[in-house]
Design a protein around this motif. Sequence first.
Motif, PDB file in Angstrom:
ATOM      1  N   TRP A   6       0.840  -1.201   0.000  1.00  0.00           N
ATOM      2  CA  TRP A   6       0.000   0.000   0.000  1.00  0.00           C
ATOM      3  C   TRP A   6       0.877   1.254   0.000  1.00  0.00           C
ATOM      4  N   PHE A  32     -15.291   1.744 -11.063  1.00  0.00           N
ATOM      5  CA  PHE A  32     -14.054   1.034 -10.765  1.00  0.00           C
ATOM      6  C   PHE A  32     -13.188   0.999 -12.015  1.00  0.00           C
ATOM      7  N   LEU A  38      -1.648  -0.704 -10.013  1.00  0.00           N
ATOM      8  CA  LEU A  38      -2.504  -0.625  -8.835  1.00  0.00           C
ATOM      9  C   LEU A  38      -3.352  -1.869  -8.654  1.00  0.00           C
ATOM     10  N   ASP A  39      -3.435  -2.730  -9.630  1.00  0.00           N
ATOM     11  CA  ASP A  39      -4.154  -3.985  -9.423  1.00  0.00           C
ATOM     12  C   ASP A  39      -3.365  -4.789  -8.406  1.00  0.00           C
ATOM     13  N   PHE A  41      -5.203  -3.363  -5.986  1.00  0.00           N
ATOM     14  CA  PHE A  41      -5.633  -2.362  -5.011  1.00  0.00           C
ATOM     15  C   PHE A  41      -6.936  -1.685  -5.402  1.00  0.00           C
ATOM     16  N   GLY A  42      -7.094  -1.397  -6.660  1.00  0.00           N
ATOM     17  CA  GLY A  42      -8.335  -0.810  -7.124  1.00  0.00           C
ATOM     18  C   GLY A  42      -8.325   0.705  -7.124  1.00  0.00           C
ATOM     19  N   VAL A  43      -9.046   1.221  -8.070  1.00  0.00           N
ATOM     20  CA  VAL A  43      -9.203   2.658  -8.235  1.00  0.00           C
ATOM     21  C   VAL A  43     -10.694   2.928  -8.371  1.00  0.00           C
ATOM     22  N   VAL A  44     -11.182   3.910  -7.638  1.00  0.00           N
ATOM     23  CA  VAL A  44     -12.580   4.302  -7.728  1.00  0.00           C
ATOM     24  C   VAL A  44     -12.632   5.727  -8.260  1.00  0.00           C
ATOM     25  N   HIS A  76      -6.081   8.926  -1.204  1.00  0.00           N
ATOM     26  CA  HIS A  76      -5.730   7.545  -0.884  1.00  0.00           C
ATOM     27  C   HIS A  76      -6.679   7.126   0.229  1.00  0.00           C
ATOM     28  N   ASN A  80     -10.002   1.383   3.009  1.00  0.00           N
ATOM     29  CA  ASN A  80     -10.239   0.226   2.136  1.00  0.00           C
ATOM     30  C   ASN A  80      -9.138  -0.013   1.111  1.00  0.00           C
ATOM     31  N   LYS A  82      -8.012   1.808  -1.407  1.00  0.00           N
ATOM     32  CA  LYS A  82      -8.312   2.181  -2.791  1.00  0.00           C
ATOM     33  C   LYS A  82      -7.812   3.589  -3.049  1.00  0.00           C
ATOM     34  N   LYS A  84      -8.768   7.066  -4.965  1.00  0.00           N
ATOM     35  CA  LYS A  84      -9.904   7.777  -5.557  1.00  0.00           C
ATOM     36  C   LYS A  84      -9.376   8.764  -6.590  1.00  0.00           C
TER      37      LYS A  84
END
Length: 88
Positions: A6, A32, A38-39, A41-44, A76, A80, A82, A84
Amino acid sequence: MTVDEWAAAKRKFPVGSQVAGTVERVAGFGIFVAVEGLDPFGVVADVAGMHKDAADDAVVIWPEVGESVTGVVVEHMENNGKVKIHLT
């Protein structure tokens, strides 16, 4: 995800940096986005940053699954893990 993973993700994609990715899923609260590096981890993408239709400022244009998008990292999300972004 580990604390070190992270921390590395936050260093690689600091707040204010530009990112590019592909829409993976659209939800009522956000979009998403898969971003290389970042996979998983995910981005929203926050819907507040969505583009409006030029003909009708009340109409928000949502990208479709599979569409390429770009954005700016705005937060950040520590709770969770992710990132943003606001789409550009």
